[in-house]
Design an enzyme around this catalytic site. Sequence first.
Site, short mmCIF file in Angstrom:
data_model
loop_
_atom_site.label_atom_id
_atom_site.label_comp_id
_atom_site.label_asym_id
_atom_site.label_seq_id
_atom_site.Cartn_x
_atom_site.Cartn_y
_atom_site.Cartn_z
N GLY A 15 0.78 -1.25 0.00
CA GLY A 15 0.19 -0.17 0.01
C GLY A 15 0.70 1.38 -0.01
N SER A 21 2.06 8.30 2.41
CA SER A 21 1.50 7.09 2.64
C SER A 21 1.99 6.54 4.29
CB SER A 21 1.60 5.99 1.78
OG SER A 21 1.30 6.55 0.42
N ILE A 22 0.96 6.02 4.99
CA ILE A 22 1.22 5.37 6.25
C ILE A 22 2.44 4.23 5.99
CG2 ILE A 22 0.62 3.99 8.41
CD1 ILE A 22 -2.03 5.84 8.14
N ASP A 66 -2.19 -7.08 -7.55
CA ASP A 66 -3.42 -6.78 -7.41
C ASP A 66 -3.99 -7.50 -6.00
OD1 ASP A 66 -6.28 -6.36 -7.28
OD2 ASP A 66 -6.62 -6.84 -9.25
N ILE A 95 -4.35 -0.92 2.61
CA ILE A 95 -5.42 -0.79 1.39
C ILE A 95 -6.55 -0.09 1.46
CG2 ILE A 95 -6.12 -2.06 -0.74
CD1 ILE A 95 -3.83 -4.07 -0.21
N TYR A 150 -9.80 2.03 10.80
CA TYR A 150 -10.38 3.31 11.32
C TYR A 150 -11.63 3.32 12.40
CZ TYR A 150 -11.27 8.20 11.65
OH TYR A 150 -11.56 9.64 11.78
N TYR A 160 -17.49 9.22 5.86
CA TYR A 160 -16.60 8.21 5.56
C TYR A 160 -17.27 7.23 4.79
CZ TYR A 160 -12.44 5.50 6.66
OH TYR A 160 -11.31 4.44 6.56
N LYS A 167 -14.00 -1.27 6.79
CA LYS A 167 -13.22 -1.50 7.94
C LYS A 167 -13.88 -2.38 9.26
CE LYS A 167 -10.02 1.26 6.45
NZ LYS A 167 -8.59 0.67 6.25
N THR A 199 -2.84 11.56 4.63
CA THR A 199 -2.31 10.82 3.50
C THR A 199 -3.08 11.22 2.13
OG1 THR A 199 -4.02 9.17 3.66
CG2 THR A 199 -1.81 8.84 4.85
N ALA A 201 -5.21 9.60 0.26
CA ALA A 201 -6.16 8.81 0.10
C ALA A 201 -7.26 9.52 1.28
CB ALA A 201 -6.12 7.37 0.70
#
EC number: 1.3.1.9
Length: 266
Positions: A15, A21-22, A66, A95, A150, A160, A167, A199, A201
Amino acid sequence: MSTQLLAGKRGVIFGALDNQSIAWQVAEVCAEMGATFTLTNAPVALRFGSLNELAERLNAEVIPADATSIEDLENLFTRSEEVLGGKIDFVLHAIGMSLNVRKGKEYTDLKHDWMLKTFDISAVSFHKMCQVLYKGDHMADWGSILGLTYIAAQRTFPDYSEMAESKALLESFARSFGYHFGEKNHVRVNTISQSPTMTTAGKGVKGFTEFFDYADNMSPLGNASARACGEYCATLFSDLTRYVTMQNLFHDGGFSSMGMNPKALK
């Protein structure tokens, strides 16, 4: 950090896209702490990000995959064992993607085919990943698998959207596979519920900047950074946390335990 907490550990990190990015920060911390690993992302993401730059700097091989494809995952982990010289000690799943969020669809008017795609990419990919690791016997004894999540899995954050359900599903998969991996070879499976983080995203979620500031004010310690999350991941990849499994671990400066902070009212 100078500590070699992960010396001799082999891993796979999903990811990382760019330096926001984390997963990118996790990779940098793990390298500093002595780990070797492969890096992976979807082929389309590799065209838009700068993962090859990170790989060159950290002397890590990039293996495109993928995460929704069993065949790609089988190739990824088989190839990673060859590159790293042994079974895998740690895996990070970082991801998540929602077309409904990207297109600004309201929760009450979601396109359900897009929703199913969200679930496949953001959550079912975690089950596929774990299944391939399990059936292929790719994980070393006392290894560690982590997924990033999250707090919207437990509480309602309207913007969200269906990522919240993704999640929640991810966390459930981690608990279920935590049992099976624990019984098989003492591998632990956990999720980290991270603060809102700047990030690429995250910034795509409507109202993210305002909520980032709100969460920062609500949390006694403030929002945890991507770098701090990388350091926390490293502790969970290490031998110091061998008996932590099937947990959703909040890394959010205390946000998850707060009712109200007077600072947030100002």
